[in-house]
Structures are given as C-alpha cells and as structure tokens.
Enzyme design. Sequence first.
Site, PDB file in Angstrom:
ATOM      1  N   CYS A  71       0.780  -1.251   0.000  1.00 25.25           N
ATOM      2  CA  CYS A  71       0.000   0.000   0.000  1.00 25.25           C
ATOM      3  C   CYS A  71       0.805   1.289   0.000  1.00 25.25           C
ATOM      4  CB  CYS A  71      -0.949   0.037   1.186  1.00 25.25           C
ATOM      5  SG  CYS A  71      -2.102  -1.335   1.232  1.00 25.25           S
ATOM      6  N   HIS A 125      -1.593   6.373   2.417  1.00 26.84           N
ATOM      7  CA  HIS A 125      -1.610   5.461   3.550  1.00 26.84           C
ATOM      8  C   HIS A 125      -1.548   6.328   4.800  1.00 26.84           C
ATOM      9  CE1 HIS A 125      -1.270   1.426   5.157  1.00 26.84           C
ATOM     10  NE2 HIS A 125      -0.650   2.011   6.145  1.00 26.84           N
TER      11      HIS A 125
END
Length: 551
Positions: A71, A125
């Site tokens: 991610c 993130h």
Amino acid sequence: MFLLPQLGLADGAQRPAHDFHKGLNVLFVVVDDLRPALGSYGDSLVRSPNIDQLASKSVVFQNAFAQQAVCAPSRVSFLTGRRPDSTRLYDFNSYWRMHAGNYTTLPQYFKENGYITMSVGKIFHPGIPSNHSDDYPYSWSIPAFHPSSEKYENTQVCKGKDGKLHANLICPVDVAKMPEATLPDIQSTEEAIRLLKTVKRIKKKFFLAVGYHKPHIPFRYPQKFLKLYPLENITLAPDPAVPKELPSVAYNPWMDLRRREDVAALNLSFPYGPVPEHFQRKIRQSYFASISYVDTLVGKLLNALDEAGLSHNTLVVFTADHGWSLGEHGEWAKYSNFEVATRVPLMFFVPGMTAPISDPGQKVFPFIDPFTQNSRSGPQGKPKEMVELVSLFPTLAELTGLKIPPTCPQPSFHIPLCSEGKSMVQYFPSSSGGQENHGTEQKDSETPVAFSQYPRPGDIPAQNSDLPSLQDIRVMGYSIRTPDYRCTVWFGFNPNNFTVNVKDIHGGELYFEKSDPHEDHNRYKDVVHGFFTPKLCNIIDYLKLGSTSIQ
Ligand SMILES: *[C@@H]1O[C@H](CO)[C@@H](O)[C@H](O)[C@H]1NC(C)=O
Ligand SMILES: *[C@@H]1O[C@H](CO)[C@@H](O)[C@H](O)[C@H]1NC(C)=O
Ligand SMILES: *[C@@H]1O[C@H](CO)[C@@H](O)[C@H](O)[C@H]1NC(C)=O
Ligand SMILES: *[C@@H]1O[C@H](CO)[C@@H](O)[C@H](O)[C@H]1NC(C)=O
C-alpha cells in the site's frame, strides 16, 4: 496538445471541445488490494456490474502495473509521480517530504491549479507515510475524511463456528450488528456523496479522491454478498503449489493472513503452508464477495454523480494500489513481483472523449443491483500497452488540460515538480483519443514496459519478508514486464546509501507470458546459460530510470 474529437458531442452541444476538456472535475477512485478480478476484465465468476458499466464508457488499460505491491509505497509513488527509488519509501516508516524530496503531489497540483481537492477513505496510507495528516494541507483543501468504523477492522467482530466473536480473516457480517451499525466503505461512500452535492452547490471545480478499503483483509463485508458465490462454484488457483524453480528470495510468506485467528487455528507450517483446500476456497470466495460489495458502493457513488448533474463534466478514473495473490504459486496477499500482485485495473471515463457528453440530468450510471442483474458489457477501448501507475499524474494533467509536469532528471530529489511516468493519453484508442493522433502528440516509438520492485531482508523467507523495514532491506527485486515476458532480478541492496550492487545477484526469474501466463516455469537459468540474449533481462538499463545508485 491532445485534441478532443468532435465525436460524441451530444446533439446541440456546441461548446468548443477544448473548453470542456479543460474544466473537467476529477473523481479518483482507488480500491485497496484489488486485482483485475472484474467482469470487464474477462473474469467470468466475479459480479461487478457497476464497475463494468463504468468500463463500458471508459478506456480500460489491460496491462497496468503498480510500482511496488504494497500500500504505502505504491500510493506515495503514484501520488507523487515518482518511483519508489525516488520516494525512498519501501516500507511504512518515512514521509517523502522529510526523507526524499519536497515533491508536489497529484492532488496538490490540482489544488494549486484552482481545484478543491478532497480525500475520502484511504488515499494516502495513513500515519507516518503521510505525516499523520494525509499530507494535508499540501495535498487537500480540507482535512481528509476517515470513516469512524475503520477502528473496528481488526477487533473481534466476526462470528466464529463456536458462536463467539473473533478477529478473523473471513468475516461476513450482519451490518446492523456491527459497532456503529455500519462499515467503513459505506461511510466513505456517504461522505463522498455529501461532498459531491456540496461542490455542486458551490460551483467549484473539484478533485475528489475516494479510497475503498475492501477487498483488503480482513474480509469484513455484508454477509448477503456470499450468496453470489456458492462455495461449490469456487475453484482453486490454477497453480496452487509453490513452483520448484522459484528462488526462495521471491517468495512472500503472507504473515498478515497467518496472524488472523481463523488462519492461526489451522496450524499452517511456516513459510510454505499450504493452506487446506477448503480454506483456500473460502478465502477466494470472500475476496470475490468483497469485490461485489465494493462494486455496489461504486455504483451508488456514480449514481450520485448523475443525480448531482456532474456526469457530463467529471472525469472518472478507477484503479487499485496493487493486486493480490489468491493462492497462485502457493502465495497469498501482495508483497511480491508476480503479475497477480503487481497488475491492477485501470480505466478512464472522459466525457466527450471516451463517451458522449450526456445532457445534464441524463442517467449515465444507473445503479445496477448485482443480485438481479449482471450486465457484462465489454470495455469501450482496451489498450494493451504496458502502463504504470506512476504515469497517472501526467495522464490526469493532460486529460484535464493542465500543463504536463516535466520529465524528472535523475536524480530528482531537489526538484519539487516533475514526473517519472509518461502520459498514457497517447495510448488511448484513436476513436476516443483524438482524430488518429493528428495533433502534435506522437506515440513513443519504443514499446513501453512496466517496471516494479520489491525489497527483501534476505534470501530465505522470514517473519519480515513481506514487509521489511528500510534498515533490514538487503535485497531488491527489480521486475520488467514487456508484452512478451516478465524478468525479475534480485540484487544486493544497501539501505544506508540506497545502492544496488548489480554484481550481487540473489535470484532471477524469467516467465514467457504467452506459454506461461501464470508465471510458474522460471527460465532464468537459460539466460545465465546463454540460451537467450542477456538483453532480455537487462534490468540495469531500466534501473537508470530511477534514482538509485548502481554499483
Ligand atoms: C515544501 O513544499 C510546500 C508546498 O509546495 C511548501 O509550502 C513548503 O514550504 C516546502 N517546504 C520546504 C522545506 O521547502
Ligand atoms: C509533519 O508533521 C509535524 C507534526 O505535526 C509538523 O511539525 C511538520 O512540520 C510536518 N512536516 C511537514 C513537511 O509539513
Ligand atoms: C454455480 O455453478 C453452476 C454450474 O456451473 C451454475 O449453473 C450457477 O449459475 C453458478 N452459480 C452462481 C451463483 O454463479
Ligand atoms: C492446532 O494445534 C492445536 C494445539 O496443538 C490443536 O489443539 C488443534 O487441534 C490443531 N488444529 C488443527 C486444525 O490441526
């Protein structure tokens, strides 16, 4: 400049095309951990009618790849338009502005060009990689929205066979019984719809990013979606065994699955498993059910775009941060350089270009209920070129008529605004992408290739092989994907000075995509033995694209 074709202008729409082009709003949808398991990508099992409907009006890239299959590094890469070697983020532990360079982000660029920019759900993130603020105020006009029910994702809310609540991997739920009686992606959709109505009212150009959490694990989703996927219809991966010729450095031991209570109870052996077949089917079933759940939310979001009267002047881009292994090569999760982990869905709906400009108030995206209807309308245009998420930044700039950021010199740590990707607009089919490319835009003569990388702490799968911290990285696997093959070479890497030692090879992989589409038959030793030209795996030329020093 790219020219907008006259094609598709609705009757009576006499606006000069380029004006339209210029003012487009952007709805940027990013799904967490979604590989292209979608009807519009040819998946015959998965029900994704709303995303497929979007695809039917979009240019749909068949071969789009993330730069690192996890991610935070992938998101920081495509949001800054730089490769991980230039963001120096391979883990979750640094903020590029402090650690690499003060790079202008994609949303920041739109903000600086007069757009209201908004983040809903997971775009950056959260935490250290975006300085605990989702890079607000640089990237966003208002603070990012995070759904309040996200905090229950890893708590004991999943009913187990014993009737008790557990923190399970497989977690179909009765939403009414959940804490706050909702789920994160439902809340994000509601907030995004509220923001669409607000921006419509205040008549501002907007860039709205909506980040869905599913199908990221745990698979906490409304249980009714299980009905779409009877377990007896779920197959195993075509290649569920770890290939014999896979170098051990390439393997990821999927620790995040093992830590869930239901998986831990299986007493799987580390690192190679395997997962019992009945449980493999259950994981695949819940991954697909989570996709259908997200599909209905995307359907509601796009329907709200219609209702707000914004579908005629909003560009919609739909993608994911990376893919996910569903048992291929005995692997699960992301954390690798394989096709299943790096390949992502990527589509662009551009009114007046990929679809006719609708009349305000006309339904472009009527909601489709996956339980009653499963339209399988094919994608509008299907470019096959290898493209990279790092190219999103220049592509969206070009599509909205903003100046395309210059190509980065190497290294580019000191340059705030530049791009390591290339606009993908040149690959839009000519029927949607400008009258036979007449204009000054020329296709690059070279066949594009896609480039991904993944770090490891060592050659043998260990507890931290999935996601080593920067200081523990000893090996970096660089992977090129051409139309014909994927070649990955794992080189020694020094995290103290970010150098790659190209003489220190820890493993190599070569897969020919036509004869071996699942990447199970490693032919790298044939390169070593000189059967193929070494040029095939000449990663070093590609390394020069990035900001890493080569030894
Ligand atoms: C980094 O960039 C931001 C936004 O462009 C700017 O406001 C800030 O002053 C810059 N910081 C440094 C240390 O240059
Ligand atoms: C990151 O956050 C800290 C704490 O809020 C703040 O002091 C710092 O200025 C931020 N960094 C940048 C580059 O804005
Ligand atoms: C399950 O498979 C059977 C046999 O192929 C098929 O008839 C049925 O439609 C499938 N069910 C679903 C929900 O896809
Ligand atoms: C896993 O190990 C525990 C403790 O040794 C045992 O009680 C349990 O039955 C095992 N489960 C399976 C599925 O083998």
